[in-house]
Design an enzyme around this catalytic site. Structure first.
Site, PDB file in Angstrom:
ATOM      1  N   CYS A 126       0.817  -1.226   0.000  1.00 29.47           N
ATOM      2  CA  CYS A 126       0.000   0.000   0.000  1.00 29.47           C
ATOM      3  C   CYS A 126       0.848   1.274   0.000  1.00 29.47           C
ATOM      4  CB  CYS A 126      -0.893   0.066   1.230  1.00 29.47           C
ATOM      5  SG  CYS A 126      -1.811  -1.411   1.580  1.00 29.47           S
TER       6      CYS A 126
HETATM    7  O1  KQY Z   1      -4.306  -0.228   2.511  1.00 29.32           O
HETATM    8  C1  KQY Z   1      -4.295   0.751   1.832  1.00 29.32           C
HETATM    9  N1  KQY Z   1      -4.156   0.635   0.550  1.00 29.32           N
HETATM   10  C2  KQY Z   1      -4.466   2.086   2.382  1.00 29.32           C
HETATM   11  C3  KQY Z   1      -5.000   2.097   3.723  1.00 29.32           C
HETATM   12  C4  KQY Z   1      -5.395   3.488   4.084  1.00 29.32           C
HETATM   13  C5  KQY Z   1      -5.558   3.679   5.514  1.00 29.32           C
HETATM   14  C6  KQY Z   1      -5.852   5.097   5.829  1.00 29.32           C
HETATM   15  N2  KQY Z   1      -5.849   5.326   7.197  1.00 29.32           N
END
Ligand code: KQY
Length: 368
Positions: free
Chosen positions: A358
């Site tokens: 992420c």
């Molecule tokens: O897992 C993701 N791709 C992003 C997570 C975002 C979390 C925001 N607090």
């Protein structure tokens, strides 16, 4: 000069490559918001430095950072990591950054999806998100790469996985969620994915990882390791709420063929023992109206499928779980025999709601 294009990648001969194809570099964003990252984001910054450092042994890394944090980031990051000032709302480059597409002449372009913090005013995770929505365009400007903007169509990079050969895997929980494109039918969403990613076949899983706050991004449950080969987050514990979700995903993947007519080879990656926020960790996060709170006892959507493939290596998350951290390494080394498999302790990243995949975005080399 980077141009904004009014055409569509597929019609221009562009496709999204697999993550395992050669990269020019990796992009990341520096974490700093104190309503998502505990203790003024210091522990998260240490974890991000470790991820950047691990990747930088294999390819170039650029970390973008707000003006306020520039000096601190420059000081903490290794010298061979490029640090570029850029406004942002949080540190999820996979989702806010451009999705790069390539053609067979060595061309690279960017797709700049509309970003609304994973659900906008319906179930988004913070407000506002206007600076995050500009990150993809700014990356393309810096790299002098032409880009396509999908105004009115919301998507994040973590919600799509491709084999680079015409197949895309997504989840219904995310792509059909109320907070993204409720005005569009599943067929219309498929058409956008075909047009902007150059894919032909879309494999729909129902769900991702239990309690994943992104409405269950595919990148936390399944990862393409190579064309025809996927890894799947799994649990053997039939009483775990993740079990039916992973079992259903397995059934879909085992009973489908990809765009080239191949059956998929599926490798199971057992999830770690449950990761929950402690009282101390929860107390370290500032409470702010409009941002998802981090409460003691909250189960985090921890999964090893959220690894990142860079040139010659796989960077995977570890959670201090002696059994499953080691098992994940063994599976990944078997699936990627020609790459180093490098673990980075990712608890501080999962406490912020995401994981290694992420926070990274690959920029392909483009074949010349
Ligand atoms: O897992 C993701 N791709 C992003 C997570 C975002 C979390 C925001 N607090």
């Amino acid at each position: 000069m980077a141009k904004r294009l009014n055409t569509k990648p597929k019609h221009d001969g562009y496709r999204m490559p697999g993550e395992f194809e050669p990269h020019k570099q990796t992009w990341m964003v520096w974490p700093e918001r104190t309503d998502n990252w505990r203790l003024g984001a210091k522990p998260a910054q240490k974890a991000f430095v470790e991820v950047a450092q691990a990747i930088s042994h294999y390819e170039k890394v650029t970390v973008v950072v707000s003006a306020a944090q520039y000096e601190n980031a420059r000081h903490l990051l290794p010298d061979d990591v490029r640090v570029v000032e850029m406004s942002n709302d949080d540190a999820w480059m996979r989702d806010t950054g451009a999705t790069f597409v390539v053609n067979d002449k060595g061309g690279v372009r960017g797709v700049d999806w509309e970003f609304n913090a994973w659900g906008g005013l319906v179930d988004g995770l913070y407000f506002p998100w206007d600076q995050d929505d500009k990150v993809a365009q700014k990356m393309c400007e810096i790299e002098e790469i032409d880009s396509y903007r999908t105004e009115g169509f919301v998507l994040e990079g973590g919600s799509i996985h491709t084999d680079g050969e015409g197949t895309l895997i997504v989840t219904e929980a995310c792509l059909l969620s109320e907070g993204r494109n409720p005005h569009m039918s599943k067929e219309a969403i498929e058409e956008m994915l075909r047009d902007y990613l150059g894919v032909e076949k879309i494999i729909w899983l129902k769900n991702g990882i239990y309690l994943d706050e992104t409405n269950e991004h595919v990148d936390n449950i399944v990862h393409y390791a190579a064309p025809g080969v996927v890894t799947l987050a799994w649990t053997d514990d039939e009483n775990d709420p993740q079990y039916p979700l992973s079992k259903a995903a397995y059934e879909v993947l085992a009973n489908t063929t990809d765009a080239k007519g191949r059956k998929l080879e599926i490798h199971k990656l057992h999830i770690p023992s449950t990761v929950e926020i402690t009282e101390e960790e929860s107390k370290g996060v500032d409470a702010v109206e409009g941002t998802l709170p981090r409460e003691e006892g909250d189960r985090q959507a921890a999964s090893y499928a959220n690894y990142y493939i860079c040139n010659d290596a796989v960077i995977y998350p570890t959670f201090g779980d002696e059994t499953y951290d080691q098992k994940a390494k063994e599976v990944l080394q078997k699936v990627f025999p020609d790459r180093d498999v490098v673990g980075v302790y990712a608890r501080e990243i999962i406490l912020g709601g995401g994981n290694i995949h992420c926070i990274t975005q690959q920029q392909p080399l483009g074949k010349k």
